[in-house]
Design an enzyme around this catalytic site. Structure first.
Site, PDB file in Angstrom:
ATOM      1  N   HIS A   1     -15.492   6.254-102.452  1.00 40.77           N
ATOM      2  CA  HIS A   1     -15.634   5.035-103.254  1.00 40.77           C
ATOM      3  C   HIS A   1     -16.350   3.960-102.441  1.00 40.77           C
ATOM      4  O   HIS A   1     -15.772   3.363-101.542  1.00 40.77           O
ATOM      5  CB  HIS A   1     -14.252   4.543-103.691  1.00 40.77           C
ATOM      6  CG  HIS A   1     -14.293   3.457-104.715  1.00 40.77           C
ATOM      7  ND1 HIS A   1     -15.472   2.815-105.078  1.00 40.77           N
ATOM      8  CD2 HIS A   1     -13.316   2.878-105.468  1.00 40.77           C
ATOM      9  CE1 HIS A   1     -15.199   1.897-105.997  1.00 40.77           C
ATOM     10  NE2 HIS A   1     -13.892   1.931-106.252  1.00 40.77           N
TER      11      HIS A   1
ATOM     12  N   HIS B   1     -16.476   6.409-113.496  1.00 36.39           N
ATOM     13  CA  HIS B   1     -16.032   5.566-112.384  1.00 36.39           C
ATOM     14  C   HIS B   1     -14.885   6.237-111.611  1.00 36.39           C
ATOM     15  O   HIS B   1     -14.697   5.946-110.436  1.00 36.39           O
ATOM     16  CB  HIS B   1     -15.549   4.211-112.917  1.00 36.39           C
ATOM     17  CG  HIS B   1     -14.939   3.341-111.856  1.00 36.39           C
ATOM     18  ND1 HIS B   1     -15.698   2.725-110.893  1.00 36.39           N
ATOM     19  CD2 HIS B   1     -13.644   3.019-111.577  1.00 36.39           C
ATOM     20  CE1 HIS B   1     -14.894   2.039-110.078  1.00 36.39           C
ATOM     21  NE2 HIS B   1     -13.653   2.206-110.472  1.00 36.39           N
TER      22      HIS B   1
ATOM     23  N   CYS C   1     -15.233  -3.612-107.991  1.00 35.41           N
ATOM     24  CA  CYS C   1     -15.995  -2.367-107.904  1.00 35.41           C
ATOM     25  C   CYS C   1     -16.952  -2.184-109.074  1.00 35.41           C
ATOM     26  O   CYS C   1     -17.607  -1.159-109.193  1.00 35.41           O
ATOM     27  CB  CYS C   1     -15.049  -1.200-107.738  1.00 35.41           C
ATOM     28  SG  CYS C   1     -14.120  -1.416-106.205  1.00 35.41           S
TER      29      CYS C   1
END
Length: 411
Positions: free
Chosen positions: A338, A302, A164
């Site tokens: 996400h 994040h 990610c």
């Protein structure tokens, strides 16, 4: 030919997110804290909150070409064309062998493989019914390669697998290649087609890391005491990166300059994040940008809505930025979920307009702030306006202990 002193800027942004398919619409919805997370019903798995994109899939490519390619390729082609249009660039006036295409991915090929296995099920798993398109669809360079096919770009293309952190990693790669003089312009970004894979949902569920909520729009709750996991989203975002002098010479609008970046590894665990390494990553990016923590106006976090992940990042931010009174903090995943490989670039894109409108979009769904995440200047539930924003620090971290930080400055 090294262009190490060359300054590199973002001049075009093309995106599709779970709530918009243009930057202006996306920005408006982020400022309003408007989530459009819905519910997906996946074969073998069942229902879960998810971020799905609706963009004009045949705007730049015929239906037949989309069928031959992949969902990830379809997203990347759309975003790349939109980015070039946004940058006001006509490629006929550019040396296409000097353009690099760098696309960040969390994973690729899972969706295609699941689809094929499902398809041959009806033929008693006879592999002679397996599609001959499978290999070109599942090679890792596919989404980047589909851009070059669509735009007739003959410079280098490849995908960057960085979990990610991949979106940020693609920007970093592009900047490095431009500084080396390997390419003179780049299309860099990230793609997620994760919502097409029941295996990804099932795996997060097995880790107790998949969000559940009565209202899917309230499922993504980073920093909230009652958070219970990740909302999986698809999406994509591609940037046009150019040398500052060339951008200025052609009168391009400039979103910002990439002034610092860093990547490092935790070297500790397959999935659990580690704050001290994240802190090191942010420090290194600041050092390379010649900035102090108090020079950063906004940190886009994040934080994914997992308990330990959110806490570790907050610890890292507290460690690096404890002396800064004026650094605001927000989170975009609370609104769009996400987007995996696209997360870093989509989240940065949603914040870049701050340079012109001085607004900071909120972190939504925080009803009950976790004391361990109670950072000063955390923008919660409602956008705020500030005097000026000149620097944004963007964090993206990923599985198997990969960390990335990118710093962008107003020009």
């Amino acid at each position: 030919m090294h262009n190490n002193t060359q300054r590199i800027v973002i001049t075009g942004i093309g995106l599709t997110a779970p709530n918009a398919s243009s930057l202006s619409e996306y920005r408006e919805k982020l400022i309003n804290g408007q989530s459009e997370i819905t519910e997906i019903n996946l074969r073998y798995f069942g229902k879960a909150p998810a971020g799905l994109c609706t963009f004009p899939e045949t705007k730049y490519r015929k239906k037949k070409e989309n069928k031959k390619g992949t969902r990830a390729g379809c997203i990347s082609v759309y975003c790349a064309h939109e980015a070039l249009a946004d940058a006001g660039l006509d490629l006929s006036s550019v040396d296409r062998s000097k353009i690099g295409v760098y696309i960040g991915l969390t994973e690729h090929g899972t969706v295609e493989t699941e689809n094929e296995v499902y398809n041959i099920r009806q033929y008693d798993y006879n592999t002679s019914y397996w599609t001959h398109h499978h290999n070109p669809r599942t090679v890792l360079n596919n989404p980047a390669g589909e851009i070059t096919l669509s735009l007739d770009i003959t410079g280098p293309h490849y995908s960057i697998g960085a979990a990610c952190a991949a979106g940020n990693a693609s920007i970093i790669q592009a900047v490095q290649m431009m500084k080396l003089g390997e390419v003179e312009m780049a299309l860099a970004g990230g793609i997620s087609e994760s919502t097409g894979s029941f295996g990804i949902f099932a795996s997060f569920q097995a880790q107790n890391a998949l969000a559940v909520a009565d209202d899917p729009r309230r499922a993504s709750k980073p920093f909230d005491l009652d958070r219970n996991g990740i909302v999986i989203s698809e999406g994509g975002c591609v940037y046009v990166l150019e040398y500052l002098d060339k951008a200025v010479a052609r009168g391009a609008k400039i979103y910002g300059e990439v002034v610092g970046y860093a990547m490092n590894s935790d070297a500790r665990d397959f999935v659990l994040p580690y704050g001290p390494r994240q802190a090191e990553c942010m420090r290194l990016a600041l050092q390379r940008a010649n900035l102090n923590p108090e020079d950063i106006d906004l940190i886009n976090t994040h934080a994914t809505g997992t308990k330990q992940g959110d806490i570790e990042e907050c610890k890292a931010i507290r460690e690096v930025f404890s002396g800064s009174q004026k650094t605001y903090i927000n989170n975009t995943k609370s609104i769009i979920g996400h987007a995996m490989g696209a997360a870093g670039v989509l989240e940065l894109a949603g914040n870049l307009p701050s340079f012109t409108d001085n607004m900071i979009h909120p972190t939504i769904n925080v009803d009950n702030l976790d004391p361990e995440c109670a950072l000063p200047n955390l923008v919660l539930n409602k956008a705020i306006e500030v005097d000026s924003i000149n620097t944004i620090l963007n964090n993206s971290f990923g599985m198997v202990g990969i960390n990335s930080t990118v710093i962008v400055k107003k020009v």
